[in-house]
Design a protein around this motif. Structure first.
Motif, PDB file in Angstrom:
ATOM      1  N   GLU A 117       0.816  -1.210   0.000  1.00  0.00           N
ATOM      2  CA  GLU A 117       0.000   0.000   0.000  1.00  0.00           C
ATOM      3  C   GLU A 117       0.853   1.265   0.000  1.00  0.00           C
ATOM      4  N   GLY A 118       2.073   1.171   0.520  1.00  0.00           N
ATOM      5  CA  GLY A 118       2.926   2.345   0.540  1.00  0.00           C
ATOM      6  C   GLY A 118       3.575   2.646  -0.793  1.00  0.00           C
ATOM      7  N   SER A 119       3.456   1.738  -1.761  1.00  0.00           N
ATOM      8  CA  SER A 119       4.068   1.937  -3.073  1.00  0.00           C
ATOM      9  C   SER A 119       2.988   2.347  -4.064  1.00  0.00           C
ATOM     10  N   LEU A 120       2.984   3.607  -4.402  1.00  0.00           N
ATOM     11  CA  LEU A 120       1.956   4.111  -5.307  1.00  0.00           C
ATOM     12  C   LEU A 120       2.213   3.669  -6.745  1.00  0.00           C
ATOM     13  N   VAL A 121       3.486   3.550  -7.110  1.00  0.00           N
ATOM     14  CA  VAL A 121       3.870   3.152  -8.464  1.00  0.00           C
ATOM     15  C   VAL A 121       4.831   1.970  -8.380  1.00  0.00           C
ATOM     16  N   ILE A 122       4.519   0.919  -9.103  1.00  0.00           N
ATOM     17  CA  ILE A 122       5.381  -0.257  -9.186  1.00  0.00           C
ATOM     18  C   ILE A 122       5.612  -0.553 -10.663  1.00  0.00           C
ATOM     19  N   VAL A 123       6.848  -0.892 -11.012  1.00  0.00           N
ATOM     20  CA  VAL A 123       7.233  -1.008 -12.421  1.00  0.00           C
ATOM     21  C   VAL A 123       7.811  -2.394 -12.693  1.00  0.00           C
ATOM     22  N   TYR A 124       7.370  -2.989 -13.798  1.00  0.00           N
ATOM     23  CA  TYR A 124       7.930  -4.259 -14.259  1.00  0.00           C
ATOM     24  C   TYR A 124       8.693  -4.007 -15.554  1.00  0.00           C
ATOM     25  N   ASP A 125       9.973  -4.377 -15.561  1.00  0.00           N
ATOM     26  CA  ASP A 125      10.817  -4.221 -16.744  1.00  0.00           C
ATOM     27  C   ASP A 125      10.724  -5.495 -17.578  1.00  0.00           C
ATOM     28  N   THR A 126      10.148  -5.402 -18.769  1.00  0.00           N
ATOM     29  CA  THR A 126       9.960  -6.587 -19.609  1.00  0.00           C
ATOM     30  C   THR A 126      11.252  -7.057 -20.258  1.00  0.00           C
ATOM     31  N   ASN A 127      12.310  -6.254 -20.192  1.00  0.00           N
ATOM     32  CA  ASN A 127      13.592  -6.677 -20.767  1.00  0.00           C
ATOM     33  C   ASN A 127      14.349  -7.613 -19.837  1.00  0.00           C
ATOM     34  N   ASN A 128      14.338  -7.313 -18.527  1.00  0.00           N
ATOM     35  CA  ASN A 128      15.077  -8.170 -17.597  1.00  0.00           C
ATOM     36  C   ASN A 128      14.180  -8.885 -16.597  1.00  0.00           C
ATOM     37  N   ASN A 129      12.849  -8.778 -16.777  1.00  0.00           N
ATOM     38  CA  ASN A 129      11.883  -9.525 -15.964  1.00  0.00           C
ATOM     39  C   ASN A 129      12.044  -9.258 -14.470  1.00  0.00           C
ATOM     40  N   THR A 130      12.052  -7.987 -14.096  1.00  0.00           N
ATOM     41  CA  THR A 130      12.177  -7.619 -12.686  1.00  0.00           C
ATOM     42  C   THR A 130      11.174  -6.527 -12.332  1.00  0.00           C
ATOM     43  N   TRP A 131      10.689  -6.586 -11.076  1.00  0.00           N
ATOM     44  CA  TRP A 131       9.855  -5.527 -10.516  1.00  0.00           C
ATOM     45  C   TRP A 131      10.739  -4.561  -9.741  1.00  0.00           C
ATOM     46  N   ASN A 132      10.355  -3.294  -9.716  1.00  0.00           N
ATOM     47  CA  ASN A 132      11.050  -2.336  -8.868  1.00  0.00           C
ATOM     48  C   ASN A 132      10.113  -1.195  -8.509  1.00  0.00           C
ATOM     49  N   LYS A 133      10.492  -0.469  -7.485  1.00  0.00           N
ATOM     50  CA  LYS A 133       9.733   0.686  -7.016  1.00  0.00           C
ATOM     51  C   LYS A 133      10.598   1.920  -7.244  1.00  0.00           C
ATOM     52  N   PRO A 134      10.352   2.644  -8.315  1.00  0.00           N
ATOM     53  CA  PRO A 134      11.236   3.761  -8.656  1.00  0.00           C
ATOM     54  C   PRO A 134      11.154   4.892  -7.630  1.00  0.00           C
ATOM     55  N   THR A 135      12.267   5.577  -7.474  1.00  0.00           N
ATOM     56  CA  THR A 135      12.298   6.781  -6.640  1.00  0.00           C
ATOM     57  C   THR A 135      11.831   7.953  -7.488  1.00  0.00           C
ATOM     58  N   ILE A 136      10.733   8.576  -7.073  1.00  0.00           N
ATOM     59  CA  ILE A 136      10.097   9.614  -7.886  1.00  0.00           C
ATOM     60  C   ILE A 136      10.132  10.934  -7.123  1.00  0.00           C
ATOM     61  N   SER A 137      10.582  11.979  -7.783  1.00  0.00           N
ATOM     62  CA  SER A 137      10.610  13.307  -7.172  1.00  0.00           C
ATOM     63  C   SER A 137       9.304  14.041  -7.455  1.00  0.00           C
ATOM     64  N   GLY A 138       9.094  15.152  -6.763  1.00  0.00           N
ATOM     65  CA  GLY A 138       7.870  15.921  -6.940  1.00  0.00           C
ATOM     66  C   GLY A 138       6.806  15.513  -5.942  1.00  0.00           C
ATOM     67  N   GLY A 139       5.704  16.228  -5.944  1.00  0.00           N
ATOM     68  CA  GLY A 139       4.621  15.966  -5.005  1.00  0.00           C
ATOM     69  C   GLY A 139       3.795  14.757  -5.402  1.00  0.00           C
ATOM     70  N   GLU A 140       3.828  13.717  -4.575  1.00  0.00           N
ATOM     71  CA  GLU A 140       3.100  12.485  -4.884  1.00  0.00           C
ATOM     72  C   GLU A 140       1.612  12.659  -4.603  1.00  0.00           C
ATOM     73  N   PRO A 141       0.746  12.266  -5.535  1.00  0.00           N
ATOM     74  CA  PRO A 141      -0.700  12.390  -5.299  1.00  0.00           C
ATOM     75  C   PRO A 141      -1.198  11.295  -4.365  1.00  0.00           C
TER      76      PRO A 141
END
Length: 499
Positions: free
Chosen positions: A116-140
């Motif tokens: 629940e604390g991860s608003l954005v989760i990303v899956y890279d289809t090239n290397n088959n991995t999930w990650n939680k990117p560090t995002i700057s700016g005001g998170e909604p």
């Protein structure tokens, strides 16, 4: 060493076999409210809602659209990616992001407490991995039941949605525009000036000119937005506008899907439902297919009739435009009957709409049969390689059973000299021992020339090879059965010198 090689080969074989099993045998269960994104020829699907007792599922998989031959769910080319990092997600939204358009960018929705604390989760289809990117700016704030789109520059536009799923004060639709740069990972916001009312369950489609078109959905207390009311957001100028559509206006709805037409000037909507009763029952939207022509910024509705066998009336499904000719619709909630396990394909070529149950991908470079054949072939090669290594190891261990006498030798002619000398030495030794054992009372005249002792290397014939230079040393080899330790143990010793 041999055991390790065999174990490694078997491990690799089991891993590849498991992958083949997933490719051939995986069939996703029924669901609705899943998220999806088309990346290349593959549609990636995440989670969704299934019947109780486990209403949210944590699977992740893709459909290779280039290998679809039939829409029969048991024969579709699914590939299961579950287990890479189990996530629970429903009522979220996803786009194809990143500079190379290879990222499955999942935003919001309902997830497990751990996520629940991860608003954005990303899956890279090239290397088959999930990650939680560090995002700057005001998170909604986290929101659900929204629909995001992405422009050619990798910016993800997220409008509306709700902060909660259920009824009550926590269920608050919003009308702000959050923008996520999926290349540089920066949050920003769009203008609120002239923004439409807060809403959920709408469709969002971006045109080639950067204009986002919002259709349908519902506001607070299930007040459905008229389909004649079209709201647009210009991603270039950061401005909102409202247009009145004309033509054959369809009935209001929410939970529908939308894709562009083949020429990019129209928007096809499919399905959806409206809630009109206190007991939570829904009514399917009518008609199931409608097309909004956006040519010259004049919005005109039409209601084409599709030939073929239509699927059941569904809502909260997902749809993707594949190859500019096929609208691939996945899963969804069959109105008042529960989730669907199926894929439906609407052929939209030349604006002639037809429901089809098979697709011709004969010219496609991707084919599940080829992939599976290559994997099975690789398994066979690994098995043969493992067997060859094991055979080589055993052969080497067998040769190590022969013990050489001290001396210098060269590699040239080694194999031929070894066979000849070993044969001659063994024959001579066998003859001497058999004569002594058969006539123990007969004493022979001691002769230095006939004296035999296994430690005397000159008792054994020397094999010369023309390939060896004259100054090379003689080469002698003594079989293991003629070593002093072996003979003393077998026949006894005489002062440790003679046998």
């Amino acid at each position: 060493m041999a055991f390790s090689l065999v174990r490694l080969t078997l491990s690799i074989t089991l891993i590849l076999s498991s992958f083949v099993f997933d490719v051939i045998c995986f069939t996703p269960p029924p669901r609705f409210a899943q998220t999806s994104a088309l990346i290349g020829n593959k549609i990636y699907y995440m989670g969704g809602v299934v019947p109780l007792p486990d209403p949210i599922i944590s699977d992740f998989f893709y459909l290779d659209t280039s290998a679809i031959k039939s829409t029969d769910s048991s024969t579709l080319p699914w590939t299961n990616l579950t287990g890479l990092d189990n996530l629970f997600a429903s009522w979220g939204t996803a786009v194809t992001g990143g500079a190379n358009k290879n990222l499955f960018v999942l935003y919001g929705g309902r997830m497990t407490p751990a996520e629940e604390g991860s608003l954005v989760i990303v899956y890279d289809t090239n290397n088959n991995t999930w990650n939680k990117p560090t995002i700057s700016g005001g998170e909604p704030a986290r929101r659900r039941k929204t629909q995001a789109v992405i422009d050619n520059g990798g910016k993800m536009y997220i409008f509306g949605g709700s902060t909660s799923l259920g009824p009550g004060p926590g269920n608050t639709p919003v009308n702000d525009m959050s923008i996520l740069d999926t290349v540089n990972w920066v949050w920003s916001t769009g203008t609120l000036e002239n923004a439409p009312d807060a809403r959920i369950d709408f469709s969002a489609t971006i045109l080639s000119n950067g204009l986002i078109v919002y259709i349908g959905g519902s506001t607070l207390n299930d007040r459905y937005v008229p389909m004649s009311q079209i709201n647009t957001y210009d991603t270039t100028s950061d401005t909102w506008a409202s247009k009145d559509a004309t033509g054959q206006i369809p009935n209001p709805r929410g939970g529908h899907s939308a894709v562009l037409t083949s020429d990019g000037h129209g928007i096809i909507i499919y399905g959806g439902a409206v809630s009109i009763s206190a007991d939570g029952q829904y009514t399917a939207a009518s008609p199931d297919i409608a097309v909004l022509d956006t040519t010259n910024n004049n919005f005109v509705w039409s209601q084409p009739k599709a030939s073929g066998t239509a699927p059941p009336q569904i809502a909260y499904h997902t749809a993707s435009l594949v190859g500019n000719n096929n609208m691939v619709i996945a899963f969804g909630n069959i109105t008042n009957k529960g989730p669907s396990p199926n894929i439906y394909v609407l052929d939209i070529k030349d604006n002639n709409y037809k429901w089809i149950t098979s697709m011709d991908n004969s010219t496609s470079s991707s084919n599940v049969g080829v992939i599976v054949g290559a994997i099975i072939g690789s398994i066979g090669v690994l098995i043969l390689l493992g067997g060859g290594l094991f055979w080589f190891y055993r052969r080497r261990k067998t040769k190590e059973g022969v013990i050489e006498t001290p001396g210098e030798f060269t590699d040239a002619g080694f194999a031929r000299r070894y066979d000849t000398m070993n044969s001659a030495t063994t024959s001579q030794a066998s003859y001497d021992f058999s004569r002594n054992l058969a006539s123990p009372s007969i004493e022979s005249e001691p002769s230095k020339e006939k004296e035999f002792h296994p430690s005397y290397s000159h008792n054994f014939p020397v094999q010369h090879d023309p390939e060896i230079e004259d100054d090379d040393k003689e080469f002698r080899i003594l079989p293991q059965e003629l070593q002093p330790e072996y003979l003393e143990k077998k026949f006894g010793s005489n002062n440790g010198d003679d046998i």
